[in-house]
Design an enzyme around this catalytic site. Structure first.
Site, PDB file in Angstrom:
ATOM      1  CE  LYS A 128      -1.692  -1.732   3.755  1.00 59.62           C
ATOM      2  NZ  LYS A 128      -1.620  -3.177   3.721  1.00 59.62           N
ATOM      3  CD  GLU A 152      -7.514  -4.901  -8.337  1.00 55.07           C
ATOM      4  OE1 GLU A 152      -7.702  -4.467  -9.471  1.00 55.07           O
ATOM      5  OE2 GLU A 152      -8.155  -4.505  -7.339  1.00 55.07           O
ATOM      6  CB  VAL A 155      -7.417  -1.616  -2.254  1.00 59.44           C
ATOM      7  CG1 VAL A 155      -8.726  -1.358  -1.503  1.00 59.44           C
ATOM      8  CG2 VAL A 155      -6.568  -0.354  -2.224  1.00 59.44           C
ATOM      9  CD  GLU A 212      -0.710  -5.250   7.212  1.00 59.63           C
ATOM     10  OE1 GLU A 212       0.378  -4.845   6.812  1.00 59.63           O
ATOM     11  OE2 GLU A 212      -1.528  -5.809   6.461  1.00 59.63           O
ATOM     12  CG  ASP A 223      -4.452  -2.307   6.443  1.00 60.06           C
ATOM     13  OD1 ASP A 223      -3.500  -2.508   5.688  1.00 60.06           O
ATOM     14  OD2 ASP A 223      -5.588  -2.815   6.269  1.00 60.06           O
ATOM     15  CE  LYS A 227      -5.811  -2.752   2.940  1.00 57.18           C
ATOM     16  NZ  LYS A 227      -6.229  -3.791   3.884  1.00 57.18           N
TER      17      LYS A 227
HETATM   18  N1  HSE Z   1      -3.840  -6.993   7.532  1.00 58.92           N
HETATM   19  C1  HSE Z   1      -4.668  -6.681   6.414  1.00 58.92           C
HETATM   20  C2  HSE Z   1      -6.089  -7.083   6.731  1.00 58.92           C
HETATM   21  C3  HSE Z   1      -4.168  -7.433   5.201  1.00 58.92           C
HETATM   22  O1  HSE Z   1      -6.324  -7.644   7.794  1.00 58.92           O
HETATM   23  O2  HSE Z   1      -6.988  -6.811   5.943  1.00 58.92           O
HETATM   24  C4  HSE Z   1      -4.203  -6.699   3.929  1.00 58.92           C
HETATM   25  O3  HSE Z   1      -3.815  -5.366   3.987  1.00 58.92           O
END
Ligand code: HSE
Length: 362
Positions: A128, A152, A155, A212, A223, A227
Site C-alpha cells: 500500500k 490491485e 486494496v 499485519e 491500514d 487504502k
Molecule cells: N492486515 C490486512 C487485513 C491485510 O487484515 O486486511 C491486507 O492489507
C-alpha cells in the site's frame, strides 16, 4: 506463445504463493492466458538473493521450510538480498514487489518500485505504501518509461476492486466509496460480538495470517487509512495525503458494546470512506460505525472485505470478497501480470519473449 520473466522481490507468504502457483499450475495458466511465466530472480531479507536467467527451479525452494531457506550456497545465490542490483540489472520483464512497507514513507517498497520503473521494467506490487504515498509520481514515471505500474493487491487483496472501478464503471459518476477494508479488524469485531476479549481476538487473527506483522496498523485503522487514500485517489481523482484522512480504530470498543449493539440490530464495523461533494472537496475518513442491518456492509463478516460504490446511475454497487491471505493476494499479482500483458501485448516494444528463446546470463 510468449513468456514473461519475473523478479520476485520479497519471498514471504505472498510471493511464495505466487511461486507455488507458477510451479504447480504454470502450464494450465499458460494455455489459458496465452503466455508463460518464469522466475529469474528472487530476493529476500532473510534468504538473500538468487539469480538464474535460464529460470529458477522453484520446486526445491518451495519444499524448504520458509524460515530455513538460504540462497547463499546455491549457484547464482548470495546471502545478501542485493535488491537494487537485482531490480536494476537482472533482465526481467516484470518486477513483482511484495516486501514490506513503512506507512510513513513507503520504504523500502517505494525504492524497489522506483528502481524498477527507472530501469524500464513493469512493476506489480501488493504494498500500500508506495501507492498511497507516491502513486501519482510513480504512475507518471511508468508512463514516461512506457511501462505499467499495477497494484490491485494494495486494496482488498485479490478482489478486483480497483480494476472493477477502472474498467466496468465507464459512463458512471462515482460520488463516493465506503468499505470494510481490513479483514483483521472485521474478524475481531465479529469475535467481540461472540464475547471474546480484544487481545485474544488479535492473537487469533495473527495465527490465521490476517493481521499485519504489527497488528497496530489493523486495529488503529492505519491500514484502512492508506487504502482509503488509494481508493479516493484512483476512483475519485483525489490527491490525498495521510493527514487528510481522519483515522480512528477499534481498540476502544469493548465486547459489551458490540454485543449491546447487536441486540438492537446494529453491527459495529470499521468503515473507511471517501465522499466527493458538489464543490469538488473530498471528505475521507476511517472510523468505527454501528450500522443498521439493511446497510450493504452490515452483513460482511469475518475476514471478508467489501466496498460500496455510490454512483449516479446505479445507486450503490457493492463488491465483496477476500481482503487478505497469501494465496488471495498472490492472485492479485497474477491479475496485475494479466493486465500488463493485455496492455502491452501489441506494443512494438512488448517485452514478451518467445518461450524457446534463450536469454543471456548475468
Ligand atoms: N492486515 C490486512 C487485513 C491485510 O487484515 O486486511 C491486507 O492489507
Amino acid at each position: 506463445m510468449g513468456r514473461y520473466d519475473l523478479a520476485l522481490i520479497g519471498f514471504g507468504g505472498v510471493n511464495r504463493a505466487l511461486a507455488e502457483l507458477i510451479s504447480q499450475s504454470g502450464e494450465r495458466l499458460a494455455k489459458e492466458l496465452g503466455f508463460a511465466l518464469r522466475v529469474v530472480a528472487i530476493t529476500d531479507l532473510r534468504a538473500g538473493s538468487l539469480v538464474d536467467t535460464d529460470g529458477i527451479d522453484l520446486a526445491p525452494l518451495l519444499a524448504a521450510e520458509p524460515g530455513e531457506l538460504s540462497f547463499a550456497d546455491l549457484a547464482g545465490g548470495s546471502a545478501d538480498p542485493r535488491n537494487e542490483w537485482v531490480i536494476r540489472e537482472v533482465p526481467a520483464d516484470i518486477v513483482v514487489e511484495a516486501t514490506f512497507t513503512n506507512p510513513t514513507d513507503g520504504e523500502p517498497a517505494l525504492s524497489h518500485v522506483r528502481w524498477a520503473l527507472e530501469s524500464g521494467k513493469h512493476v506489480c506490487t501488493t504494498n500500500k505504501g508506495p501507492v498511497a504515498l507516491a502513486g501519482r509520481a510513480l504512475k507518471q514515471l511508468a508512463a514516461e518509461r512506457g511501462v505499467s505500474f499495477e497494484f490491485e493487491g494494495s486494496v482488498l487483496s485479490g478482489t478486483p476492486i480497483l480494476r472493477t472501478a477502472e474498467r466496468m464503471f465507464g459512463g458512471l459518476e462515482i460520488t463516493g466509496v465506503q468499505g470494510i477494508m481490513n479483514g483483521t479488524s472485521n474478524y475481531i469485531l465479529g469475535r467481540l460480538e461472540e464475547g471474546i476479549e480484544l487481545s485474544a481476538a488479535i492473537a487469533e487473527a495473527q495465527k490465521l495470517g490476517y493481521a499485519e506483522a504489527d497488528p497496530t496498523a489493523d486495529i488503529e485503522g492505519h491500514d484502512v487509512q492508506l487504502k482509503v487514500m488509494i481508493l479516493a485517489n484512483e476512483v475519485l481523482g483525489a490527491d490525498l495525503r495521510r493527514e487528510d484522512v481522519f483515522c480512528e480504530g477499534i481498540s476502544a470498543i469493548t465486547p459489551h458494546e458490540v454485543q449491546d449493539a447487536a441486540s438492537k440490530g446494529l453491527r459495529w464495523k470499521l468503515v473507511g470512506s471517501a465522499t466527493r461533494y458538489e464543490d469538488g472537496s473530498i471528505d475521507a475518513r476511517v472510523a468505527p460505525l454501528a450500522l443498521p442491518a439493511q446497510h450493504p456492509l452490515a452483513g460482511i463478516s469475518g475476514p471478508v472485505n467489501a466496498v460500496v460504490f455510490h454512483t449516479d446511475l446505479l445507486g450503490t454497487v457493492t463488491v465483496s470478497g477476500p481482503g487478505a491471505g497469501r494465496i488471495e493476494t498472490a492472485y492479485a499479482l497474477l491479475s496485475d501480470i494479466i493486465a500488463i500483458h493485455q496492455r502491452h501485448a501489441d506494443d512494438d516494444t512488448a517485452p514478451t519473449r518467445p518461450v524457446l528463446q534463450e536469454t543471456h546470463r548475468v
